[in-house]
Design an enzyme around this catalytic site. Sequence first.
Site, PDB file in Angstrom:
ATOM      1  N   THR A  77       0.962  -1.207   0.067  1.00  0.00           N
ATOM      2  CA  THR A  77      -0.116  -0.038  -0.022  1.00  0.00           C
ATOM      3  C   THR A  77       1.144   1.301   0.029  1.00  0.00           C
ATOM      4  O   THR A  77       1.955   1.138   0.180  1.00  0.00           O
ATOM      5  CB  THR A  77      -0.824  -0.032   1.344  1.00  0.00           C
ATOM      6  N   ASN A  78       0.525   2.374  -0.577  1.00  0.00           N
ATOM      7  CA  ASN A  78       0.915   3.433  -0.188  1.00  0.00           C
ATOM      8  C   ASN A  78       0.265   4.539   0.721  1.00  0.00           C
ATOM      9  O   ASN A  78       0.682   5.638   1.079  1.00  0.00           O
ATOM     10  CB  ASN A  78       1.092   4.465  -1.509  1.00  0.00           C
ATOM     11  N   LYS A 105      -2.897   3.820   7.042  1.00  0.00           N
ATOM     12  CA  LYS A 105      -3.436   2.562   7.117  1.00  0.00           C
ATOM     13  C   LYS A 105      -2.157   1.616   7.754  1.00  0.00           C
ATOM     14  O   LYS A 105      -2.477   1.027   8.552  1.00  0.00           O
ATOM     15  CB  LYS A 105      -3.771   1.889   5.702  1.00  0.00           C
ATOM     16  N   ASP A 118      -7.972  -6.032  -0.164  1.00  0.00           N
ATOM     17  CA  ASP A 118      -8.772  -5.569  -0.981  1.00  0.00           C
ATOM     18  C   ASP A 118     -10.425  -5.572  -0.404  1.00  0.00           C
ATOM     19  O   ASP A 118     -10.608  -6.610   0.300  1.00  0.00           O
ATOM     20  CB  ASP A 118      -8.860  -6.330  -2.697  1.00  0.00           C
ATOM     21  N   THR A 119     -11.096  -4.496  -0.629  1.00  0.00           N
ATOM     22  CA  THR A 119     -12.245  -4.409  -0.036  1.00  0.00           C
ATOM     23  C   THR A 119     -13.341  -3.985  -1.023  1.00  0.00           C
ATOM     24  O   THR A 119     -13.164  -3.613  -1.914  1.00  0.00           O
ATOM     25  CB  THR A 119     -12.073  -3.102   1.188  1.00  0.00           C
ATOM     26  N   ASP A 176     -19.525   4.972   3.264  1.00  0.00           N
ATOM     27  CA  ASP A 176     -20.162   5.191   4.649  1.00  0.00           C
ATOM     28  C   ASP A 176     -21.283   5.959   4.892  1.00  0.00           C
ATOM     29  O   ASP A 176     -22.171   5.279   5.950  1.00  0.00           O
ATOM     30  CB  ASP A 176     -18.850   5.761   5.547  1.00  0.00           C
ATOM     31  N   HIS A 219     -15.220  -4.062   8.795  1.00  0.00           N
ATOM     32  CA  HIS A 219     -14.569  -5.333   7.912  1.00  0.00           C
ATOM     33  C   HIS A 219     -13.109  -5.368   8.041  1.00  0.00           C
ATOM     34  O   HIS A 219     -12.233  -6.556   8.297  1.00  0.00           O
ATOM     35  CB  HIS A 219     -14.950  -5.239   6.555  1.00  0.00           C
TER      36      HIS A 219
HETATM   37  P1  IMP Z   1      -9.803  -0.429  -0.844  1.00  0.00           P
HETATM   38  O1  IMP Z   1      -9.668  -1.939  -1.437  1.00  0.00           O
HETATM   39  O2  IMP Z   1      -9.610  -0.349   0.602  1.00  0.00           O
HETATM   40  O3  IMP Z   1      -9.222   0.440  -1.832  1.00  0.00           O
HETATM   41  O4  IMP Z   1     -11.665  -0.214  -0.956  1.00  0.00           O
HETATM   42  C1  IMP Z   1     -12.137  -0.237  -2.286  1.00  0.00           C
HETATM   43  C2  IMP Z   1     -13.373   0.721  -2.313  1.00  0.00           C
HETATM   44  O5  IMP Z   1     -14.349   0.091  -1.318  1.00  0.00           O
HETATM   45  C3  IMP Z   1     -13.042   1.893  -1.642  1.00  0.00           C
HETATM   46  O6  IMP Z   1     -12.729   3.086  -2.931  1.00  0.00           O
HETATM   47  C4  IMP Z   1     -14.631   2.385  -1.219  1.00  0.00           C
HETATM   48  O7  IMP Z   1     -15.281   2.760  -2.300  1.00  0.00           O
HETATM   49  C5  IMP Z   1     -15.176   1.345  -0.730  1.00  0.00           C
HETATM   50  N1  IMP Z   1     -14.725   0.861   0.902  1.00  0.00           N
HETATM   51  C6  IMP Z   1     -13.667   0.216   1.201  1.00  0.00           C
HETATM   52  N2  IMP Z   1     -13.819   0.243   2.664  1.00  0.00           N
HETATM   53  C7  IMP Z   1     -14.753   1.071   2.899  1.00  0.00           C
HETATM   54  C8  IMP Z   1     -15.279   1.414   4.302  1.00  0.00           C
HETATM   55  O8  IMP Z   1     -14.766   1.126   5.343  1.00  0.00           O
HETATM   56  N3  IMP Z   1     -16.379   2.379   4.186  1.00  0.00           N
HETATM   57  C9  IMP Z   1     -16.930   2.880   2.964  1.00  0.00           C
HETATM   58  N4  IMP Z   1     -16.410   2.318   1.745  1.00  0.00           N
HETATM   59  C10 IMP Z   1     -15.408   1.617   1.630  1.00  0.00           C
END
Ligand code: IMP
Length: 194
Positions: free
Chosen positions: A9-10, A14, A70-71, A153, A178
């Site tokens: 990550t950059n 986090k 990844d989320t 959110d 999460h």
């Molecule tokens: P990342 O993999 O953490 O970069 O998340 C990918 C995308 O999921 C983000 O650009 C947000 O749109 C959404 N996202 C991830 N985590 C959250 C959170 O805690 N709250 C709201 N949106 C989230």
Amino acid sequence: MANELIFATNNLHKLAEIQHIIGDSFNLKSLGQIGCFDDIPETAPSLEGNALLKAQYVFDRFGKNCFADDTGLEVEALDGRPGVFSARYASDGHDFEANIDKILNELLGVENRAARFRTVIALILNNDIHYFEGIVNGEIITERKGVKGFGYDPVFRPLGHELTFAEMPLSEKNKISHRALAVNKLVDFLNSAK
Ligand code: IMP
């Protein structure tokens, strides 16, 4: 001496947060700190795939133990969308407001508002791959509430709570999120592996 471990990550915020939870047995380093300034492709069709792509990229090129996350937001009535496309759901512009508008429009008049955030962490430690998952269940409300946090959110209310993620103090969200759940599993694993 602490083991070096790369977090692909950059986002230094986090990184600091996770370093704090892990303690001093692992010395976390960001991509920038190991001289990796590449735009790592996130082209897999799943969260697991993308997290592994990032960790594998670093492991293959730098030969260092590494993890990546990844989320995605998975909405039941939308067959799990936006999922892996959460960041660029409305457009390639990573526009949080447009992404929320798109979800709200797609759910207009829809009764089933169930949704969940899912984080996947892929860890490559000494050539072995491990996955850690964190899920928070909740629902998409019909209009934005709150100004804290980021992404989806303002429209996500976790199950058993009255406030959306954007109305909660960050310290509260970080206890149940999460990402926190997945990170805690990673940390437990690392602490038992050291
Ligand atoms: P990342 O993999 O953490 O970069 O998340 C990918 C995308 O999921 C983000 O650009 C947000 O749109 C959404 N996202 C991830 N985590 C959250 C959170 O805690 N709250 C709201 N949106 C989230």
